[in-house]
Design a protein around this motif. Structure first.
Motif, PDB file in Angstrom:
ATOM      1  N   PRO A   9       0.798  -1.237   0.000  1.00  0.00           N
ATOM      2  CA  PRO A   9       0.000   0.000   0.000  1.00  0.00           C
ATOM      3  C   PRO A   9       0.827   1.281   0.000  1.00  0.00           C
ATOM      4  O   PRO A   9       0.319   2.324  -0.411  1.00  0.00           O
ATOM      5  N   LEU A  10       2.071   1.233   0.461  1.00  0.00           N
ATOM      6  CA  LEU A  10       2.881   2.457   0.555  1.00  0.00           C
ATOM      7  C   LEU A  10       4.040   2.480  -0.433  1.00  0.00           C
ATOM      8  O   LEU A  10       4.874   3.398  -0.384  1.00  0.00           O
ATOM      9  N   ASP A  11       4.096   1.489  -1.309  1.00  0.00           N
ATOM     10  CA  ASP A  11       5.233   1.440  -2.235  1.00  0.00           C
ATOM     11  C   ASP A  11       5.314   2.709  -3.082  1.00  0.00           C
ATOM     12  O   ASP A  11       4.308   3.172  -3.641  1.00  0.00           O
ATOM     13  N   GLY A  12       6.522   3.257  -3.158  1.00  0.00           N
ATOM     14  CA  GLY A  12       6.749   4.430  -3.986  1.00  0.00           C
ATOM     15  C   GLY A  12       6.449   5.748  -3.304  1.00  0.00           C
ATOM     16  O   GLY A  12       6.794   6.807  -3.833  1.00  0.00           O
ATOM     17  N   LEU A  13       5.803   5.719  -2.141  1.00  0.00           N
ATOM     18  CA  LEU A  13       5.497   6.966  -1.439  1.00  0.00           C
ATOM     19  C   LEU A  13       6.732   7.474  -0.696  1.00  0.00           C
ATOM     20  O   LEU A  13       7.470   6.699  -0.092  1.00  0.00           O
ATOM     21  N   ARG A  14       6.938   8.755  -0.743  1.00  0.00           N
ATOM     22  CA  ARG A  14       8.027   9.394  -0.003  1.00  0.00           C
ATOM     23  C   ARG A  14       7.458  10.574   0.775  1.00  0.00           C
ATOM     24  O   ARG A  14       6.598  11.308   0.282  1.00  0.00           O
ATOM     25  N   TYR A  15       7.960  10.740   1.984  1.00  0.00           N
ATOM     26  CA  TYR A  15       7.513  11.833   2.840  1.00  0.00           C
ATOM     27  C   TYR A  15       8.692  12.751   3.141  1.00  0.00           C
ATOM     28  O   TYR A  15       9.830  12.291   3.279  1.00  0.00           O
ATOM     29  N   ASP A  16       8.391  14.032   3.282  1.00  0.00           N
ATOM     30  CA  ASP A  16       9.452  15.015   3.515  1.00  0.00           C
ATOM     31  C   ASP A  16      10.039  14.917   4.908  1.00  0.00           C
ATOM     32  O   ASP A  16      11.173  15.360   5.141  1.00  0.00           O
ATOM     33  N   SER A  17       9.272  14.364   5.829  1.00  0.00           N
ATOM     34  CA  SER A  17       9.736  14.305   7.215  1.00  0.00           C
ATOM     35  C   SER A  17       9.020  13.183   7.938  1.00  0.00           C
ATOM     36  O   SER A  17       8.004  12.651   7.460  1.00  0.00           O
ATOM     37  N   ALA A  18       9.548  12.843   9.123  1.00  0.00           N
ATOM     38  CA  ALA A  18       8.889  11.835   9.944  1.00  0.00           C
ATOM     39  C   ALA A  18       7.497  12.287  10.364  1.00  0.00           C
ATOM     40  O   ALA A  18       6.569  11.469  10.469  1.00  0.00           O
ATOM     41  N   GLU A  19       7.307  13.594  10.592  1.00  0.00           N
ATOM     42  CA  GLU A  19       5.993  14.091  10.988  1.00  0.00           C
ATOM     43  C   GLU A  19       4.995  13.949   9.852  1.00  0.00           C
ATOM     44  O   GLU A  19       3.821  13.636  10.061  1.00  0.00           O
ATOM     45  N   ALA A  20       5.447  14.192   8.614  1.00  0.00           N
ATOM     46  CA  ALA A  20       4.554  14.001   7.472  1.00  0.00           C
ATOM     47  C   ALA A  20       4.139  12.540   7.342  1.00  0.00           C
ATOM     48  O   ALA A  20       2.996  12.236   6.977  1.00  0.00           O
ATOM     49  N   LEU A  21       5.062  11.631   7.638  1.00  0.00           N
ATOM     50  CA  LEU A  21       4.724  10.199   7.617  1.00  0.00           C
ATOM     51  C   LEU A  21       3.647   9.879   8.653  1.00  0.00           C
ATOM     52  O   LEU A  21       2.723   9.101   8.372  1.00  0.00           O
TER      53      LEU A  21
END
Length: 601
Positions: free
Chosen positions: A370-382
């Protein structure tokens, strides 16, 4: 005088209890009133066994609703023996059927079922309970078996042995030994795969970060015991829960291969027309696979059939119940779907044309990643991204507008029944069982609401998918990271493997199963005990069924997809128990069982 016939059942938990129930049901027809000794060997209480023992925290729940748990047969089960109906857990305990019972409540139900089965045996049958561990089985194929017990010098003599040992401890594998060694050298804490209720969680310090690898049901138990179990509580705040900490909680940094929790249990009843199953993965297809002379490969030969079968369940429900969300006549879709090869471009094009909204399409690969390819700018965004994901999952799994999800669940149960027919020819492997649990055996919805509250409170932090755990020798710490937040690492002095041990014979904590493995009893590459799919007889190294040894349960190739059976769903495990019980009773009745065993055996 000839000695009494004797049956030894190793494992007196739910599977052993279910087998005893079938033994009692079939005994009048097949065995009559001849004397028989039944020995039950288990260090834990008969009925609940270890996992469902009543002496555990009532904060721990089942992940099944009370009305969906039965230990009794009905007319939907394929049986040669008699149907013996009985109450569901909800009926027996007087519970609201839609509630999720506590583990102790289920344990009390199982104890009652055990006592009822035991009391249904005639006076000619004597049940002996041995609260200890079985160590080894010996004896010739054509004679009585010897079962050695811990703490007893003289073995039990058995005409037949049935193994129903359930889930077991395991010895650590190479990676777990390496992590344990690192923890010992640096005075860190490493908790290997275990049953969470039995793990020593007291050593996890308040306020300190803890890395947790695993996001399934073992994690849910861990989450509960380290929050409510340490005095925290939840308060309602409109549509949300708010967690009020006690100050004794650690901070749980959790990740896994997928990076998300198992899907919520479905919170509605599937009504209306149900998909006619099986269609593309049924008896015809499994018979064809069994006729092959070469090996059966799960990914190549079976998974495409499963994919098409689950798609059929999904789209049948969508077209029959929500036709306004389709763009093609059902008869046209059905004909084209029938003709299309499994997992091919033709099906993808058909679905794209017939189902306008991607949210109404079934994509098993996307569900698995479900999360493949997703990138977040920060741990908080995750953190916010994962909270949004869990919220959407909760909403969808409690909305009957998405009832094709429930049809896929029915398809998964149908698929599991066919996989059992492939039995000794195929071990689907850990991925399939994990995928099944992820889709069909997730936590109750209220648990995911609690997870969201804990995330907002900062008690749970999400690490993301494809989590990597490393050891930092220089600093003496564990650290974990995910490609979802490149360059972000979380350090801790504690690592918890939140999953139960794999059921492998090579690493099993059962000395009896380990001894069978070392003696050459047949096992799959994944480490499951190979049994005859017809009646559960254990296969020896040369492929011959042992005439006096049977096995049922999760350590075998006849493992079923769920711990308990829903009423009126066919009860595959009930059918297995019935076949094995009838084979046992027929053998005891018809064969000369009491041949002497050499003392050296």
């Amino acid at each position: 005088m000839s000695p009494r016939r004797s049956l030894v059942i190793v494992g007196a938990g739910p599977r052993g209890t279910g087998f005893l129930e079938r033994l009692a049901a079939n005994l009048p027809e097949l065995y009559g009133d001849e004397p028989l000794d039944v020995h039950l060997v288990d260090p834990h209480p008969p009925g609940p066994g270890r996992i469902w023992r009543t002496a555990q925290s009532p904060l721990l729940w089942m992940n099944s609703q009370a009305e969906d748990v039965t230990m009794f047969t009905d007319e939907t089960v394929a049986l040669d023996g008699p149907v013996r109906p009985g109450p569901t857990l909800a009926e027996w305990a007087g519970l609201d059927g839609r509630t999720f019972p506590t583990r102790p409540q289920q344990g009390a139900y199982l104890r009652w079922v055990y006592e009822r089965a035991r009391d249904a045996l005639p006076a000619s049958v004597t049940v002996h309970e041995h609260r200890t561990t079985a160590l080894r089985i010996g004896g010739p194929r054509d004679g009585r078996q010897r079962v050695w017990l811990e703490g007893t010098a003289v073995p039990l003599l058995a005409d037949l042995v049935v193994l129903t040992v359930g889930h077991l401890d395991a010895e650590p594998d190479e990676e777990q030994r390496r992590l344990a060694d690192f923890a010992a050298r640096h005075r860190l804490l490493h908790l290997p795969p275990d049953f969470t209720a039995d793990a020593d969680l007291a050593a996890l310090p308040a306020g300190e970060p803890v890395l947790v690898r695993g996001f399934g049901l073992a994690f849910v138990d861990l989450m509960v015991l380290l929050t409510e179990g340490r005095g925290g509580r939840y308060e309602d705040d409109g549509d949300e829960l708010v967690y009020v900490p006690s100050g004794k909680e650690p901070v749980l940094h959790v990740g896994s291969r997928r990076g998300v929790p198992y899907h919520s249990k479905i919170g509605y009843v599937l009504d209306g027309e149900r998909p006619p199953l099986p269609r593309y993965f049924g008896t015809e297809q499994t018979d064809a696979l069994l006729r092959r002379t070469g090996p059966i490969d799960f990914r190549r030969d079976v998974w495409p059939l499963i994919d098409k079968e689950l798609g059929w369940a999904h789209y049948h429900r969508l077209f029959s119940t929500h036709p306004e969300r389709t763009a093609l006549a059902w008869s046209d879709f059905e004909r084209a779907y029938d003709e299309a090869p499994p997992r091919g471009a033709d099906i993808a094009a058909l679905v794209a044309a017939a189902v306008p909204d991607p949210a109404d399409r079934l994509d098993l690969d996307a569900l698995d990643h479900p999360l493949d390819g997703l990138r977040y700018d920060s741990a908080e965004a995750l953190q916010q991204g994962l909270r949004d994901y869990v919220t959407e999952d909760l909403t969808r799994r409690h909305d009957p507008a998405h009832s094709p999800d429930a049809a896929v669940f029915a398809g998964l149960l149908s698929v599991y029944g066919q996989l059992l027919r492939l039995g000794k020819r195929l071990d689907p492997g850990a991925w399939w069982h994990g995928f099944f649990s992820y889709l069909a055996s997730g936590p109750p919805g209220p648990r995911l609401r609690q997870l969201l509250a804990l995330s907002r409170a900062g008690v749970v932090r999400f690490l993301g998918p494809r989590v990597t755990v490393e050891t930092d020798e220089e600093r003496g710490l564990f650290r974990a990271g995910s490609p979802a937040v490149p360059g972000e690492w979380t350090e801790a002095r504690a690592l918890v493997e939140a999953r139960i041990p794999d059921p492998t014979l090579e690493l099993t904590g059962s000395p009896l199963l380990r001894a069978l493995y070392e003696e050459g009893t047949r096992a799959t590459p994944g480490g499951l005990l190979v049994v005859d799919p017809v009646d559960g007889r254990i296969l020896e190294h040369d492929g011959r069924p042992h005439p006096r040894r049977f096995a049922l349960g999760p350590h075998t190739t006849a493992r079923t997809g769920s711990a308990f059976t829903r009423p009126r769903t066919g009860g595959v495990a009930f059918g297995q128990n019935d076949v094995t019980a009838r084979a046992v009773l027929t053998f005891l009745r018809d064969r000369e069982c009491r041949l002497p065993v050499p003392l050296s055996a």
